[in-house]
Motif scaffolding. Structure first.
Motif, PDB file in Angstrom:
ATOM      1  N   UNK A  30      28.528  48.930  27.617  1.00 57.70           N
ATOM      2  CA  UNK A  30      29.183  49.787  28.728  1.00 57.70           C
ATOM      3  C   UNK A  30      28.483  51.120  28.533  1.00 57.70           C
ATOM      4  N   UNK A  31      28.104  51.675  27.241  1.00 57.18           N
ATOM      5  CA  UNK A  31      27.685  53.072  27.194  1.00 57.18           C
ATOM      6  C   UNK A  31      26.115  53.086  27.959  1.00 57.18           C
ATOM      7  N   UNK A  32      25.331  51.922  27.851  1.00 53.22           N
ATOM      8  CA  UNK A  32      24.041  51.887  28.258  1.00 53.22           C
ATOM      9  C   UNK A  32      24.239  52.213  29.858  1.00 53.22           C
ATOM     10  N   UNK A  33      25.196  51.201  30.556  1.00 54.46           N
ATOM     11  CA  UNK A  33      25.199  51.084  31.901  1.00 54.46           C
ATOM     12  C   UNK A  33      25.727  52.376  32.531  1.00 54.46           C
ATOM     13  N   UNK A  34      26.692  53.189  31.840  1.00 56.80           N
ATOM     14  CA  UNK A  34      27.371  54.306  32.082  1.00 56.80           C
ATOM     15  C   UNK A  34      26.400  55.497  32.143  1.00 56.80           C
ATOM     16  N   UNK A  35      25.436  55.409  31.217  1.00 57.38           N
ATOM     17  CA  UNK A  35      24.479  56.481  30.963  1.00 57.38           C
ATOM     18  C   UNK A  35      23.483  56.061  31.985  1.00 57.38           C
ATOM     19  N   UNK A  36      23.159  55.048  32.501  1.00 52.40           N
ATOM     20  CA  UNK A  36      21.905  54.911  33.397  1.00 52.40           C
ATOM     21  C   UNK A  36      21.797  56.116  34.501  1.00 52.40           C
TER      22      UNK A  36
END
Length: 270
Positions: free
Chosen positions: A55-61
């Motif tokens: 989730x963090x990876x997707x939101x930071x994208x």
């Protein structure tokens, strides 16, 4: 996705008569070129089985390279003191300062504000006074919710993360919810667009301090951002709504100066 887990100070946030006089109220907000909102896709097939790291990876994208933004917004504020509507121009360099211009009827500039990491300066052009003081008092003199930590992320729906990263993850039929270890910060994330749509901050006894809702998502320079931000603070019975008509990401230059006359009266806020 650096989300902040420490509770925000419970700051008084109001529209002072000296800063937003009656001339501000009958505002005419000019039309601006709009950006098409993003159509929501279906829920991802892996929902609701993503983990916190995913989730963090997707939101930071596509957002971790942002260094600043310049924007135009229409704003409405409701407080016990009065209601107001106005347009604003925002120039903000990430991790540094923010310059805010408030314009009223016929584009007349009524106020300029400079917010730095530790201080605020508000130049009221109508009564020709400069108010300044410690950043902890900024919320009392600003007509926008711009007195929190990680100002850049909060204005763009990209709140900043706690280094521990110890989140409690839950899901309902459509959204993920992340709660900080001390439960002072709660986030709702829409997995269709991988953006925070709701942020709530509580004090250490569980009283709601601030509620932020993000909506009307659109792409700006290839980055998905909310065009609408609604902030409420129940203790002050205050609410503000911002709608971005334009956002320019990573502008090459920032104008971060108040440009006021040396002859104006200065008022230190202690």
């Amino acid at each position: 996705m650096d989300f902040q887990t420490s509770p925000a100070p419970q700051r008084r946030w109001s529209i002072r008569l000296l800063l937003v006089p009656a001339v501000v109220l009958p505002l005419l907000i000019g039309g601006c070129r709009t950006t098409r909102n993003v159509a929501l896709p279906d829920l991802p097939s892996a929902f609701p089985h993503h983990n916190v790291e995913q989730i963090e990876t997707y939101v930071n994208s596509a957002s971790d390279t942002l260094t600043g933004f310049a924007a135009r917004a229409s704003v409405s504020v409701s407080s016990p003191e009065r209601n107001a509507r106005f347009s604003s121009v925002i120039d903000h360099r990430r991790g540094d300062s923010l310059l805010l211009n408030v314009k009223v009827t016929l584009g007349i500039e009524a106020m300029r504000a400079l917010i730095t990491p530790d201080s605020f300066f508000v130049y009221n052009r109508l009564n020709k006074k400069l108010y300044y003081g410690d950043i902890a008092r900024a919320g009392e003199f600003l007509p926008l919710p711009v007195d929190g930590d990680n100002l850049f992320g909060l204005l763009l729906g990209l709140p900043q993360a706690d280094p521990d990263g110890r989140w409690t993850l839950t899901a309902d039929s459509s959204y993920y919810q992340l709660a900080s270890r001390d439960e002072t910060l709660r986030l709702t994330i829409d997995p269709r667009i991988w953006r925070v749509v709701h942020l709530q901050q509580y004090d250490d006894v569980g009283v709601l301090i601030e509620d932020r809702k993000y909506s009307d998502f659109a792409e700006f320079d290839g980055v998905l951002l909310p065009r609408r931000l609604v902030v409420s603070r129940p203790a002050d019975t205050t609410m503000a709504s911002m709608f971005y008509s334009s956002i320019d990401l990573n502008p090459p230059h920032h104008k971060l100066s108040l440009d006021y006359s040396d002859r104006i009266e200065r008022v230190l806020i202690r």
